[in-house]
Design a protein around this motif. Structure first.
Motif, PDB file in Angstrom:
ATOM      1  N   VAL A 140      55.390 -11.429  72.121  1.00 40.16           N
ATOM      2  CA  VAL A 140      54.548 -11.057  71.106  1.00 40.16           C
ATOM      3  C   VAL A 140      55.676 -10.352  70.136  1.00 40.16           C
ATOM      4  N   SER A 141      56.441  -9.678  70.614  1.00 41.30           N
ATOM      5  CA  SER A 141      57.584  -8.996  69.554  1.00 41.30           C
ATOM      6  C   SER A 141      58.350 -10.128  68.890  1.00 41.30           C
ATOM      7  N   SER A 142      58.854 -11.234  69.587  1.00 40.35           N
ATOM      8  CA  SER A 142      59.703 -12.493  68.978  1.00 40.35           C
ATOM      9  C   SER A 142      58.757 -13.358  68.380  1.00 40.35           C
ATOM     10  N   TYR A 143      57.439 -13.485  68.284  1.00 38.75           N
ATOM     11  CA  TYR A 143      56.613 -14.371  67.953  1.00 38.75           C
ATOM     12  C   TYR A 143      56.775 -14.838  66.442  1.00 38.75           C
ATOM     13  N   SER A 144      57.050 -16.135  66.051  1.00 35.78           N
ATOM     14  CA  SER A 144      56.965 -16.397  64.713  1.00 35.78           C
ATOM     15  C   SER A 144      56.181 -17.604  64.626  1.00 35.78           C
ATOM     16  N   ASP A 153      55.399  -8.458  75.873  1.00 38.03           N
ATOM     17  CA  ASP A 153      55.738  -7.623  74.850  1.00 38.03           C
ATOM     18  C   ASP A 153      56.848  -8.614  74.313  1.00 38.03           C
ATOM     19  N   SER A 175      56.320  -6.853  65.796  1.00 39.80           N
ATOM     20  CA  SER A 175      56.303  -8.328  65.727  1.00 39.80           C
ATOM     21  C   SER A 175      57.247  -8.766  64.526  1.00 39.80           C
ATOM     22  N   ARG A 176      58.273  -8.956  64.653  1.00 41.12           N
ATOM     23  CA  ARG A 176      59.282  -9.599  63.545  1.00 41.12           C
ATOM     24  C   ARG A 176      59.407  -8.513  62.366  1.00 41.12           C
ATOM     25  N   PHE A 185      59.334 -18.441  70.080  1.00 44.23           N
ATOM     26  CA  PHE A 185      59.188 -17.114  70.657  1.00 44.23           C
ATOM     27  C   PHE A 185      60.086 -17.031  71.949  1.00 44.23           C
ATOM     28  N   VAL A 221      48.161 -12.572  65.065  1.00 39.50           N
ATOM     29  CA  VAL A 221      49.405 -12.574  64.285  1.00 39.50           C
ATOM     30  C   VAL A 221      49.167 -13.675  63.373  1.00 39.50           C
TER      31      VAL A 221
END
Length: 151
Positions: free
Chosen positions: A145-149, A142, A85-86, A9, A116
């Motif tokens: 969370v939006s980049s989290y994998s 944000d 997210s992703r 992330f 997620v």
């Protein structure tokens, strides 16, 4: 950028990862300079709590950790949030509430939660920060969370 053991992330430059614990569950903690606190708790999917149970436990822990004379003085207001997210839409929960200090000062907090899922793992991502720092904190959260994998 944080990348370790299958978790990846992005977060603001001035923030730092302070813990990556592999005890019973994997828990990653990120702090920011304005006293915000962010965490990613990673479970095997079959052992992951519902977001409602996670929120309930989180609030109990928050209340227990308040200093002497501090207390939550109102019922948290709750709203549903949506983020990408992703390339997938995910839904989360935002709580806003007020804490009264020993000297009757009122401090407003925001707690945000997202769930997620990947193939075999589930992450519950939470952010806690003061309303007075909300624009910087929300932008950073944000970003996480939006980049989290999770592999």
């Amino acid at each position: 950028m944080y990348q370790h053991n299958g978790v990846c992330f992005e977060f603001p430059e001035s923030w730092k990862v302070v813990d990556d614990d592999h005890d019973i569950i994997r828990a990653i903690t990120v702090e920011c300079p304005n006293e915000g606190y962010y965490s990613m708790d990673i479970y095997n999917s079959e052992q992951a709590p519902s977001i409602e149970n996670y929120i309930e436990r989180s609030l109990k822990h928050f209340t227990k950790e308040l200093p002497f004379g501090f207390k939550i003085i109102d019922e948290p207001t709750r709203s549903i949030e949506k983020l990408i997210s992703r390339n997938s839409k995910i839904e989360g929960v935002k709580l806003e509430f007020t804490v009264s200090t020993l000297f009757r000062q009122k401090v407003k907090y925001i707690n945000r939660y997202f769930r997620v899922c990947s193939n075999t793992k589930t992450s519950l991502i939470s952010g806690q920060y003061l309303v007075e720092h909300s624009s910087e904190s929300e932008a950073g959260f944000d970003k996480i969370v939006s980049s989290y994998s999770l592999a």
